[in-house]
Design an enzyme around this catalytic site. Structure first.
Site: not given
Length: 383
Positions: A273, A277, A286
């Protein structure tokens, strides 16, 4: 059919290649695989390239619309174009697709106007298309629920005699799309049980983009996700999700197997990805920028263009024309988004059931009377 392939852990860094089916390297070189083969021509590869470019433009444009306040949220697909376009073309028109909320590329392949995807994210509808028109279900926001829907539908195909006849224009299957995060949901595992028990013609297509929002894949599984399938009694295979040729070949093999009455297959499309998100997420909090940079060198679109150029199958004029088509698509999306009308407050009653019931009609009339107290335009007589 490859049943147990994969590295001994669920996650590999970008510098360590996992064991997966790959037919086109990041450099655009064709390679062979013992079990899966791409038999398409350059015209089909050009179609893949076009669809991936347009899918990325849909994603880029929708992200920009959200940033300008035109959408409430958007679920990005950046980096997953090959997985979606390959899977979309790997199915047949009679197959029914059960998407998550991120399958914008599959929707494009299925012939949906991408502008119709925006209504859900603008908050004006729950899905602006008829699933039966394209054999493409409405987006599912409840994580993993669509795997149950796909399995039940597939069981219905078997009951209707639409599996195993040998007629490639008639036999059908379903494809359930979900992500690595959804693989931890009970609904998904329960769908595996039913699919295996009833030999349902369903393909479980997991786009392992390695992040369930902020949770990395190694915190969800100690082994490759496709290793779970044999424990339930059906095959699992891992494919390079950034390789559209391999994704197409593996999906075509799995759907052919399902339509022939040979039961379910689990496909783990190993990808990354590249974006967030959703547009409410900040992935820089993160994950490592170095990992993102390494995966950028595996870009699914760049490798296809390199392959086509190496075969003199595209020229600068083709690329320029496609860029112009993408610009037109972007303008269409901006215009269609801003022209979407606000829904009538009574529209929520329209599609509760296929046929109107007295209970729902009574609720509609009661709510209309309530709205009439405020003189809201469209409250009376709207259907």
């Amino acid at each position: 059919m490859t049943i147990l392939t994969g590295a001994p852990t669920a996650h590999e860094s970008a510098g360590c290649e996992p064991d997966y089916v790959q037919l086109l390297t990041p450099e655009g070189q064709r390679v062979e695989h013992d079990d899966y083969h791409f038999d398409g021509d350059d015209d089909l590869v050009r179609t893949f390239y076009r669809d991936m470019v347009l899918a990325r433009r849909v994603d880029t444009e929708a992200t920009a619309l959200q940033r300008h306040g035109e959408l409430g949220i958007w679920a990005q697909l950046l980096g997953q174009e090959a997985a979606q376009i390959g899977a979309g073309h790997g199915s047949r028109p009679q197959d029914f697709i059960f998407p998550t909320y991120r399958e914008h590329g599959v929707a494009l392949v299925r012939g949906l106007d991408p502008g119709r995807l925006l209504g859900l994210f603008r908050g004006v509808d729950h899905g602006g298309w008829d699933p039966a028109e394209h054999n493409f279900g409405l987006y599912t926001v409840v994580i993993g629920a669509q795997t149950l829907h796909a399995t039940g539908y597939a069981m219905g195909l078997t009951a209707d005699g639409l599996v195993g006849s040998g007629d490639v224009t008639r036999d059908a299957c379903t494809i359930a799309h979900f992500g690595d995060g959804a693989s931890s949901q009970g609904d998904v595992l329960e769908s595996f049980v039913f699919a295996a028990t009833y030999d349902a013609p369903v393909v479980f297509f997991c786009q392992n983009n390695q992040w369930a929002i902020s949770a990395p894949i190694e915190r969800q599984s100690r082994t490759p996700l496709h290793w779970r399938a044999p424990a339930f009694g059906f095959p699992g295979v891992r494919v390079d999700g950034n390789d559209v040729l391999a994704t197409y070949a593996v999906t075509r093999a799995a759907t052919d197997r399902a339509r022939a009455g040979e039961g379910p297959t689990f496909i783990e499309a190993y990808t990354y990805r590249m974006g967030a998100h959703t547009t409410t997420d900040d992935p820089t909090r993160y994950r490592s920028g170095a990992d993102v940079d390494a995966w950028r060198r595996k870009d699914p679109i760049a490798r296809v263009l390199a392959y086509l150029r190496s075969r003199d199958a595209v020229d600068d004029a083709f690329v320029a024309a496609l860029e112009a088509e993408a610009d037109d698509l972007g303008a269409h999306l901006r215009r269609q988004c801003r022209e979407m009308p606000d829904p009538s407050p009574l529209a929520m009653f329209d599609h509760v059931y296929a046929e109107a019931s007295p209970e729902v009609e009574a609720q509609r009339e009661g709510y209309a009377a309530y709205l009439a107290q405020f003189d809201l335009t469209g409250a009376e007589g709207e259907r």
